[in-house]
Design a protein around this motif. Sequence first.
Motif, mmCIF file in Angstrom:
data_model
loop_
_atom_site.group_PDB
_atom_site.id
_atom_site.type_symbol
_atom_site.label_atom_id
_atom_site.label_comp_id
_atom_site.label_asym_id
_atom_site.label_seq_id
_atom_site.Cartn_x
_atom_site.Cartn_y
_atom_site.Cartn_z
ATOM 1 N N ARG A 1 0.843 -1.211 0.000
ATOM 2 C CA ARG A 1 0.000 0.000 0.000
ATOM 3 C C ARG A 1 0.874 1.255 0.000
ATOM 4 N NH1 ARG A 1 -2.617 2.794 -2.081
ATOM 5 N NH2 ARG A 1 -3.395 4.635 -1.073
ATOM 6 N N LEU A 2 1.947 1.240 0.789
ATOM 7 C CA LEU A 2 2.877 2.376 0.776
ATOM 8 C C LEU A 2 3.547 2.510 -0.582
ATOM 9 C CD1 LEU A 2 4.445 2.004 4.325
ATOM 10 C CD2 LEU A 2 3.009 3.884 3.523
ATOM 11 N N HIS A 3 3.891 1.381 -1.207
ATOM 12 C CA HIS A 3 4.486 1.425 -2.543
ATOM 13 C C HIS A 3 3.531 2.068 -3.538
ATOM 14 C CE1 HIS A 3 7.410 -2.188 -1.806
ATOM 15 N NE2 HIS A 3 7.785 -1.085 -1.172
ATOM 16 N N ASP A 4 2.231 1.818 -3.382
ATOM 17 C CA ASP A 4 1.246 2.353 -4.313
ATOM 18 C C ASP A 4 1.217 3.873 -4.286
ATOM 19 O OD1 ASP A 4 -0.803 1.978 -6.262
ATOM 20 O OD2 ASP A 4 -2.290 2.467 -4.727
ATOM 21 N N SER A 5 1.486 4.445 -3.141
ATOM 22 C CA SER A 5 1.505 5.910 -3.060
ATOM 23 C C SER A 5 2.904 6.475 -3.270
ATOM 24 C CB SER A 5 0.926 6.385 -1.727
ATOM 25 O OG SER A 5 1.642 5.852 -0.652
ATOM 26 N N GLY A 6 3.841 5.625 -3.704
ATOM 27 C CA GLY A 6 5.185 6.092 -4.037
ATOM 28 C C GLY A 6 6.125 6.197 -2.857
ATOM 29 N N LYS A 7 5.770 5.604 -1.737
ATOM 30 C CA LYS A 7 6.604 5.667 -0.528
ATOM 31 C C LYS A 7 7.369 4.362 -0.337
ATOM 32 C CE LYS A 7 4.595 9.574 0.649
ATOM 33 N NZ LYS A 7 4.296 10.185 -0.608
ATOM 34 N N SER A 8 8.370 4.404 0.513
ATOM 35 C CA SER A 8 9.152 3.217 0.840
ATOM 36 C C SER A 8 8.393 2.351 1.847
ATOM 37 C CB SER A 8 10.491 3.635 1.449
ATOM 38 O OG SER A 8 11.160 2.512 1.971
ATOM 39 N N GLY A 9 8.535 1.043 1.703
ATOM 40 C CA GLY A 9 7.895 0.122 2.633
ATOM 41 C C GLY A 9 8.446 0.231 4.045
ATOM 42 N N PHE A 10 9.642 0.770 4.187
ATOM 43 C CA PHE A 10 10.239 0.925 5.513
ATOM 44 C C PHE A 10 9.474 1.929 6.380
ATOM 45 C CE2 PHE A 10 14.007 -0.897 3.404
ATOM 46 C CZ PHE A 10 14.251 -1.924 4.305
ATOM 47 N N LEU A 11 8.617 2.727 5.751
ATOM 48 C CA LEU A 11 7.806 3.667 6.528
ATOM 49 C C LEU A 11 6.796 2.952 7.425
ATOM 50 C CD1 LEU A 11 7.192 6.598 4.036
ATOM 51 C CD2 LEU A 11 8.438 6.660 6.197
ATOM 52 N N MET A 12 6.608 1.640 7.234
ATOM 53 C CA MET A 12 5.749 0.862 8.142
ATOM 54 C C MET A 12 6.307 0.917 9.561
ATOM 55 S SD MET A 12 3.019 -0.676 6.885
ATOM 56 C CE MET A 12 2.719 -2.082 7.903
ATOM 57 N N LEU A 13 7.607 1.092 9.676
ATOM 58 C CA LEU A 13 8.249 1.120 10.991
ATOM 59 C C LEU A 13 7.948 2.397 11.766
ATOM 60 C CD1 LEU A 13 11.694 -0.399 9.960
ATOM 61 C CD2 LEU A 13 9.732 -1.561 10.989
ATOM 62 N N ILE A 14 7.354 3.390 11.104
ATOM 63 C CA ILE A 14 7.027 4.645 11.789
ATOM 64 C C ILE A 14 5.978 4.414 12.873
ATOM 65 C CG2 ILE A 14 5.149 5.441 10.298
ATOM 66 C CD1 ILE A 14 6.468 8.215 10.378
ATOM 67 N N VAL A 15 5.272 3.309 12.802
ATOM 68 C CA VAL A 15 4.235 3.002 13.794
ATOM 69 C C VAL A 15 4.833 2.831 15.194
ATOM 70 C CG1 VAL A 15 4.162 0.485 13.619
ATOM 71 C CG2 VAL A 15 2.066 1.746 14.037
ATOM 72 N N PHE A 16 6.114 2.573 15.277
ATOM 73 C CA PHE A 16 6.758 2.397 16.580
ATOM 74 C C PHE A 16 7.044 3.716 17.299
ATOM 75 C CE2 PHE A 16 7.924 -1.641 14.454
ATOM 76 C CZ PHE A 16 7.231 -2.476 15.321
ATOM 77 N N VAL A 17 6.852 4.841 16.611
ATOM 78 C CA VAL A 17 6.961 6.146 17.260
ATOM 79 C C VAL A 17 5.639 6.367 18.007
ATOM 80 C CG1 VAL A 17 7.198 8.632 16.897
ATOM 81 C CG2 VAL A 17 8.472 7.031 15.456
ATOM 82 N N PRO A 18 5.672 6.550 19.315
ATOM 83 C CA PRO A 18 4.426 6.663 20.074
ATOM 84 C C PRO A 18 3.489 7.757 19.548
ATOM 85 C CG PRO A 18 6.295 6.498 21.551
ATOM 86 C CD PRO A 18 6.850 6.654 20.170
ATOM 87 N N VAL A 19 2.238 7.459 19.470
ATOM 88 C CA VAL A 19 1.111 8.313 19.072
ATOM 89 C C VAL A 19 1.269 8.905 17.670
ATOM 90 C CG1 VAL A 19 -0.395 10.239 19.698
ATOM 91 C CG2 VAL A 19 0.653 8.861 21.483
ATOM 92 N N ILE A 20 2.273 9.718 17.465
ATOM 93 C CA ILE A 20 2.449 10.404 16.181
ATOM 94 C C ILE A 20 2.700 9.404 15.059
ATOM 95 C CG2 ILE A 20 3.942 12.012 14.922
ATOM 96 C CD1 ILE A 20 4.363 13.448 17.605
ATOM 97 N N GLY A 21 3.400 8.323 15.339
ATOM 98 C CA GLY A 21 3.704 7.330 14.322
ATOM 99 C C GLY A 21 2.453 6.672 13.765
ATOM 100 N N ALA A 22 1.521 6.312 14.629
ATOM 101 C CA ALA A 22 0.278 5.670 14.180
ATOM 102 C C ALA A 22 -0.556 6.638 13.348
ATOM 103 C CB ALA A 22 -0.513 5.170 15.381
#
Length: 120
Positions: free
Chosen positions: A75-96
């Motif tokens: 899904r991130l690839h579809d919008s032109g982003k890197s798949g590694f951005l899935m890891l942003i969820v580990f940043v409390p509150v703001i990441g989700a």
Amino acid sequence: MDWYLEPLEKYAVFTGRARRKEYWTFVLCNTLLAFVLAFIDGLMGTYNAEIGIGVLGSIFALAVLIPSFAVGVRRLHDSGKSGFLMLIVFVPVIGAIALLILMVLDSEPGENKHGPNPKA
């Protein structure tokens, strides 16, 4: 039903693109199934209130863990982003919140470095 089964068929495919419809249908169905399994766990007495999950819910969560991550990356690839951005969820509150915004973004028109547009 196809929109739910497609991510399961592409169990560990982290390349390519996934439309919003595919991603959000998969998320919605998983959420509904998790609620149903939690209800069944409660009826069977296998729900653990301390942990917040039952036996059936645990098995289901483990079964869809990799497909959920894979469809999220696509899904991130579809919008032109890197798949590694899935890891942003580990940043409390703001990441989700940031990941939610990224998952709602529209597809990149035409072909991008991750493949052709699945809408075409």
